[in-house]
Design a protein around this motif. Structure first.
Motif, PDB file in Angstrom:
ATOM      1  N   LYS A 144      68.275  60.976  70.904  1.00 45.14           N
ATOM      2  CA  LYS A 144      69.678  61.381  70.087  1.00 45.14           C
ATOM      3  C   LYS A 144      69.700  61.132  68.679  1.00 45.14           C
ATOM      4  O   LYS A 144      68.890  60.116  68.352  1.00 45.14           O
ATOM      5  N   ILE A 145      70.420  61.909  67.702  1.00 41.58           N
ATOM      6  CA  ILE A 145      70.352  61.303  66.485  1.00 41.58           C
ATOM      7  C   ILE A 145      71.879  60.826  66.245  1.00 41.58           C
ATOM      8  O   ILE A 145      72.861  61.857  65.957  1.00 41.58           O
ATOM      9  N   ASP A 146      71.916  59.873  66.143  1.00 36.29           N
ATOM     10  CA  ASP A 146      73.266  59.131  65.900  1.00 36.29           C
ATOM     11  C   ASP A 146      73.194  58.667  64.379  1.00 36.29           C
ATOM     12  O   ASP A 146      72.934  57.378  64.182  1.00 36.29           O
ATOM     13  N   LYS A 147      73.751  59.475  63.614  1.00 38.39           N
ATOM     14  CA  LYS A 147      73.550  59.196  62.108  1.00 38.39           C
ATOM     15  C   LYS A 147      74.357  57.673  61.507  1.00 38.39           C
ATOM     16  O   LYS A 147      73.596  57.012  60.663  1.00 38.39           O
ATOM     17  N   GLN A 148      75.450  57.594  62.507  1.00 36.18           N
ATOM     18  CA  GLN A 148      76.007  56.148  61.900  1.00 36.18           C
ATOM     19  C   GLN A 148      75.237  55.086  62.374  1.00 36.18           C
ATOM     20  O   GLN A 148      75.034  53.887  61.558  1.00 36.18           O
ATOM     21  N   LYS A 149      74.734  54.965  63.688  1.00 39.56           N
ATOM     22  CA  LYS A 149      73.888  54.071  64.062  1.00 39.56           C
ATOM     23  C   LYS A 149      72.598  53.791  63.305  1.00 39.56           C
ATOM     24  O   LYS A 149      72.227  52.739  63.022  1.00 39.56           O
ATOM     25  N   LEU A 150      72.038  55.037  62.912  1.00 36.86           N
ATOM     26  CA  LEU A 150      70.697  54.954  62.305  1.00 36.86           C
ATOM     27  C   LEU A 150      70.969  54.622  60.614  1.00 36.86           C
ATOM     28  O   LEU A 150      70.051  53.673  60.145  1.00 36.86           O
ATOM     29  N   GLY A 151      72.103  54.910  60.124  1.00 35.48           N
ATOM     30  CA  GLY A 151      72.444  54.445  58.916  1.00 35.48           C
ATOM     31  C   GLY A 151      72.656  52.810  58.557  1.00 35.48           C
ATOM     32  O   GLY A 151      72.248  52.331  57.962  1.00 35.48           O
ATOM     33  N   LEU A 152      73.324  52.336  59.768  1.00 34.83           N
ATOM     34  CA  LEU A 152      73.313  50.929  59.963  1.00 34.83           C
ATOM     35  C   LEU A 152      71.963  50.118  59.927  1.00 34.83           C
ATOM     36  O   LEU A 152      71.727  49.273  59.385  1.00 34.83           O
ATOM     37  N   GLN A 153      71.315  50.953  60.950  1.00 34.75           N
ATOM     38  CA  GLN A 153      69.531  50.484  60.983  1.00 34.75           C
ATOM     39  C   GLN A 153      68.881  50.461  59.726  1.00 34.75           C
ATOM     40  O   GLN A 153      68.221  49.556  59.218  1.00 34.75           O
ATOM     41  N   PHE A 154      69.277  51.415  58.739  1.00 29.85           N
ATOM     42  CA  PHE A 154      68.605  51.528  57.499  1.00 29.85           C
ATOM     43  C   PHE A 154      69.179  50.468  56.575  1.00 29.85           C
ATOM     44  O   PHE A 154      68.427  49.834  56.055  1.00 29.85           O
ATOM     45  N   SER A 155      70.411  50.142  56.598  1.00 31.60           N
ATOM     46  CA  SER A 155      71.044  49.201  55.760  1.00 31.60           C
ATOM     47  C   SER A 155      70.505  47.853  56.092  1.00 31.60           C
ATOM     48  O   SER A 155      70.639  47.012  55.229  1.00 31.60           O
ATOM     49  N   GLN A 156      70.016  47.575  57.276  1.00 31.30           N
ATOM     50  CA  GLN A 156      69.760  46.325  57.603  1.00 31.30           C
ATOM     51  C   GLN A 156      68.012  46.114  57.247  1.00 31.30           C
ATOM     52  O   GLN A 156      67.522  44.754  57.418  1.00 31.30           O
ATOM     53  N   MET A 157      67.470  47.179  56.739  1.00 34.56           N
ATOM     54  CA  MET A 157      65.980  46.971  56.281  1.00 34.56           C
ATOM     55  C   MET A 157      65.498  46.314  55.346  1.00 34.56           C
ATOM     56  O   MET A 157      66.711  46.043  54.393  1.00 34.56           O
ATOM     57  N   SER A 158      64.407  45.480  55.108  1.00 36.00           N
ATOM     58  CA  SER A 158      64.053  44.948  53.863  1.00 36.00           C
ATOM     59  C   SER A 158      64.068  45.875  52.767  1.00 36.00           C
ATOM     60  O   SER A 158      64.048  47.110  52.853  1.00 36.00           O
ATOM     61  N   ALA A 159      63.911  45.450  51.462  1.00 31.31           N
ATOM     62  CA  ALA A 159      63.750  46.452  50.238  1.00 31.31           C
ATOM     63  C   ALA A 159      62.502  47.044  50.361  1.00 31.31           C
ATOM     64  O   ALA A 159      62.375  48.218  49.890  1.00 31.31           O
ATOM     65  N   GLY A 160      61.303  46.216  50.967  1.00 33.41           N
ATOM     66  CA  GLY A 160      60.038  47.048  51.114  1.00 33.41           C
ATOM     67  C   GLY A 160      60.102  48.164  52.053  1.00 33.41           C
ATOM     68  O   GLY A 160      59.664  49.377  51.718  1.00 33.41           O
ATOM     69  N   GLN A 161      60.790  48.127  53.137  1.00 27.74           N
ATOM     70  CA  GLN A 161      60.976  48.855  54.267  1.00 27.74           C
ATOM     71  C   GLN A 161      61.870  50.232  53.547  1.00 27.74           C
ATOM     72  O   GLN A 161      61.305  51.255  53.728  1.00 27.74           O
ATOM     73  N   LYS A 162      62.786  49.870  52.833  1.00 34.22           N
ATOM     74  CA  LYS A 162      63.741  51.131  52.107  1.00 34.22           C
ATOM     75  C   LYS A 162      62.731  51.998  51.443  1.00 34.22           C
ATOM     76  O   LYS A 162      62.954  53.059  51.207  1.00 34.22           O
ATOM     77  N   ARG A 163      61.939  51.211  50.645  1.00 31.60           N
ATOM     78  CA  ARG A 163      61.257  51.822  49.568  1.00 31.60           C
ATOM     79  C   ARG A 163      60.222  53.013  50.163  1.00 31.60           C
ATOM     80  O   ARG A 163      59.894  53.907  49.531  1.00 31.60           O
ATOM     81  N   ASN A 164      59.941  52.914  51.550  1.00 32.43           N
ATOM     82  CA  ASN A 164      58.908  53.800  52.214  1.00 32.43           C
ATOM     83  C   ASN A 164      59.726  55.159  52.400  1.00 32.43           C
ATOM     84  O   ASN A 164      59.204  56.158  52.658  1.00 32.43           O
ATOM     85  N   TYR A 165      60.977  54.971  52.281  1.00 25.67           N
ATOM     86  CA  TYR A 165      61.994  56.298  52.301  1.00 25.67           C
ATOM     87  C   TYR A 165      62.739  56.534  51.027  1.00 25.67           C
ATOM     88  O   TYR A 165      63.776  57.163  50.923  1.00 25.67           O
ATOM     89  N   ASP A 166      62.093  56.168  49.654  1.00 22.85           N
ATOM     90  CA  ASP A 166      62.698  56.241  48.719  1.00 22.85           C
ATOM     91  C   ASP A 166      64.074  55.879  48.450  1.00 22.85           C
ATOM     92  O   ASP A 166      64.896  56.261  47.847  1.00 22.85           O
ATOM     93  N   ASN A 167      64.323  54.620  49.203  1.00 21.55           N
ATOM     94  CA  ASN A 167      65.697  54.030  49.055  1.00 21.55           C
ATOM     95  C   ASN A 167      66.793  55.129  49.616  1.00 21.55           C
ATOM     96  O   ASN A 167      67.955  54.951  49.179  1.00 21.55           O
ATOM     97  N   ASP A 168      66.586  56.143  50.333  1.00 20.55           N
ATOM     98  CA  ASP A 168      67.442  57.124  50.662  1.00 20.55           C
ATOM     99  C   ASP A 168      67.459  57.087  52.272  1.00 20.55           C
ATOM    100  O   ASP A 168      66.689  57.419  52.986  1.00 20.55           O
ATOM    101  N   GLU A 169      68.893  56.796  52.649  1.00 16.71           N
ATOM    102  CA  GLU A 169      69.096  56.883  54.073  1.00 16.71           C
ATOM    103  C   GLU A 169      68.968  57.920  54.711  1.00 16.71           C
ATOM    104  O   GLU A 169      68.255  58.243  55.694  1.00 16.71           O
TER     105      GLU A 169
END
Length: 643
Positions: free
Chosen positions: A293-318
């Motif tokens: 399933k795609i729960d955008k709210q839960k996935l957004g929270l998961q993204f917010s808890q990532m490290s800076a390096g992990q976020k850069r893998n997605y161009d810092n874009d949720e």
């Protein structure tokens, strides 16, 4: 002629019986489980009928069941153990606990805890006395089960689904409602070593082979993913029905899902009202499923808890993270279909008619015919699926041999990843060697024989189970040769699938296939934490003969491949077998200049290698250039000469 044919027939039957291991016995179960799930309270009631076959030569006067969910209560063994391990600071800084568990169990409320309660239990119609030991139910039988006998157990139970902390539970980090693993009262394993009523502290599992019939009544809005084969797809729908056909639903607001799972040692299911269900026919009537399933709210929270390096893998874009996440789930069946032929060929054919990749994990956790996943990245997908071989089909006691589960799976995973990458020259096990060697150099190292729940640190457990177990398999290829290792893998599959092999069983297969003695390898690398460390000590010419002296520094002996590269470009591999191998491997490739030397007595710290070239013709000498030997200090393994 008749006597001759009779003799041949008897001889053939004896050989086949020997191959089939006539002295090997194991228990057998047949479950019929009916549960009614109340989604409003996250509780369910169940009835379980268990036909238990005591195939052992011993009389059983008691049995034990696992009640795994009782671990998810404040002050349980799992809770206290996690918090105690968290008091250990690795290198004086990092708490040594599983970040998924930490102290979360201690904070669960009455509606968030898990439990499994037995309402009644009968054997052959007679009520049986029982007592709880938290996650273990002990049943003192009113009448013993005779050797080679059977008994019918009938149980009524109720359970509350815990908040997902480890493996099973509800409302996971990605918003999946139910991840139903370890969800039913499960008979403990009894084998040649006796009963294994292992409390649920943190780690792995051991189950009895058998057949399951599972009927689940739940709100009709929910889609269920599970082990086994759905028996009533035309009354269920939810993507299981024949494409284009009409689904005939019953009346009421519930559906009863009917599954059967033959010859498995566990049964998992998951449920959510918003599951997307994909399926794909991949070969020979085998269907793969994906549920997510795609729960955008839960996935957004998961993204917010990532490290800076992990976020850069997605161009810092949720949004990029969510899009990538969705794409991985959409592609998971294509990935699996691409990997399957290689896995069948290399490790043995997958024997079941279905497999399901199910969103609902706290990482990844394997079960027969299915896995629970958090995300569908290639790494976790292939790893968890490979568990279908090294646990799903082998059923090794993971508590005693976690490295035969996680380590063998990690080896197969990395080998499959190399295939998916196009079989590049990359050494696929490099990360495992690096991880193990870091542990070996630390103060936390423990033998592989340590019980999985009894490691002093989570760090040592995870590194040993995954990395050192993977190194064990890769390094075996160094000892016997890669072509021989390939034969060992397939013979292990043929000889021991569905039979609960242990470490000695695997080593005996390796010995029979290779023709080498390998008990020393198990003794040193598994039973101890002795280290491998060799060096090139010196080189010289004596009476016109070129010589290189090697030194064993570590306590664990190994056969040695010494590669000599000369100025004219000639390369020679000088193989020095270990005396306790009673033989040597052969050249691993057709074009390899392979020279076998007299054996090195394992008690001797030095060995001198003679070679025919002039010493001044030598350019490079290197021990184990393929880096398949887990030498903890490779800096002294090579000499480069500039004459």
């Amino acid at each position: 002629m008749r006597k001759f044919l009779l003799a041949v027939s008897i001889s053939l039957c004896f050989c086949l019986a020997s191959f089939a291991q006539p002295d090997h016995w194991q228990q057998r179960v047949k479950y019929t489980i009916d549960v009614v799930v109340e989604t409003s309270t996250n509780r369910f009631t169940g009835k379980e009928k268990l036909e238990y076959s005591n195939n052992s030569p011993e009389v059983l006067d008691k049995v034990f069941y696992h009640l795994y969910w009782n671990a998810f209560q404040p002050n349980s063994n799992m809770d206290v153990r996690s918090r105690e391990l968290g008091k250990t600071l690795l290198n004086g800084t990092r708490p040594d606990w599983d970040n998924r568990v930490r102290d979360r169990i201690s904070k669960l409320s009455e509606t968030e805890i898990g439990y499994q309660k037995i309402i009644s239990l009968k054997m052959n119609g007679v009520p049986q006395p029982f007592k709880y030991h938290e996650t273990i139910l002990e049943v003192d039988l009113t009448k013993p089960i005779p050797a080679k006998g059977k008994a019918i157990f009938e149980m009524e139970f109720e359970a509350q689904v815990p908040i997902q902390i480890r493996r099973s539970g509800r409302d996971n980090a990605e918003g999946v409602k139910y991840s139903m693993s370890q969800w039913y009262p499960k008979m403990c394993e009894y084998d040649i070593e006796g009963w294994h009523p292992t409390p649920y502290i943190a780690r792995e599992f051991y189950g009895v082979w058998g057949d399951y019939e599972v009927n689940i009544s739940i709100d009709k809005a929910y889609t269920i993913a599970a082990s086994g084969y759905l028996q009533n797809p035309q009354q269920i729908g939810h993507g299981y029905e024949t494409p284009g056909s009409k689904v005939t639903y019953g009346s009421g607001d519930r559906l009863t899902w009917k599954f059967v799972a033959p010859n498995v040692h566990d049964f998992v299911w998951a449920a959510d009202p918003n599951y997307i269900h994909h399926s794909k026919l991949v070969r020979d009537g085998m269907v793969m499923h994906a549920f997510y399933k795609i729960d955008k709210q839960k996935l957004g929270l998961q993204f917010s808890q990532m490290s800076a390096g992990q976020k850069r893998n997605y161009d810092n874009d949720e949004n990029n993270f969510i899009a990538n996440y969705k794409s991985e789930w959409e592609d998971v069946l294509e990935l699996a279909a691409k990997a399957l032929p290689f896995m069948d060929k290399t490790f043995g054919k997958y024997p079941y008619k279905q497999y399901s990749f199910i969103q609902g994990g706290d990482g990844g956790m394997e079960y027969p015919m299915a896995t629970l996943l958090k995300g569908a990245g290639r790494g976790v997908v292939i790893h968890e699926w490979m568990h279908s071989w090294y646990q799903g089909m082998m059923g090794t006691n993971e508590s005693l041999y976690p490295w035969m589960d996680e380590g063998f799976t990690s080896y197969a995973d990395d080998r499959t990843q190399k295939f998916l990458d196009g079989d590049t020259a990359r050494f696929p096990y490099e990360g495992a060697y690096r991880s193990y060697i870091n542990l070996a150099r630390s103060a936390y190292d423990e033998p592989l024989t340590t019980h999985s729940d009894q490691y002093a640190t989570n760090y040592a457990y995870s590194t040993n189970a995954y990395s050192k177990g993977e190194v064990f398999m890769s390094q075996l290829g160094y000892i016997v040769g890669e072509p021989v290792l390939d034969k060992i893998l397939l013979q292990y599959y043929e000889s021991w699938r569905f039979k609960h092999p242990n470490a000695n069983d695997f080593v005996r297969v390796a010995e029979n296939v290779s023709g080498l003695q390998l008990d020393w390898y198990r003794t040193f690398f598994v039973n101890t934490s002795k280290k491998i460390d060799y060096k090139i000590d010196s080189l010289w010419e004596e009476n016109g003969i070129s010589k290189i002296r090697l030194k064993r520094i570590g306590e664990m002996p190994m056969p040695i491949d010494l590669q000599l590269t000369f100025k004219d470009g000639t390369v020679e591999t000088h193989n020095i077998p270990l005396d306790i191998m009673f033989g040597n491997k052969s050249a691993e490739t057709k074009d390899q200049q392979f020279i076998v030397h007299p054996e090195w007595e394992w008690t001797h710290p030095y060995y001198i290698v003679d070679f025919k070239h002039k010493l001044t013709d030598l350019k490079i000498a290197e021990i184990d250039p393929g880096k398949r030997m887990a030498d903890i200090d490779r800096k002294n393994n090579q000499i480069e000469l500039n004459w």
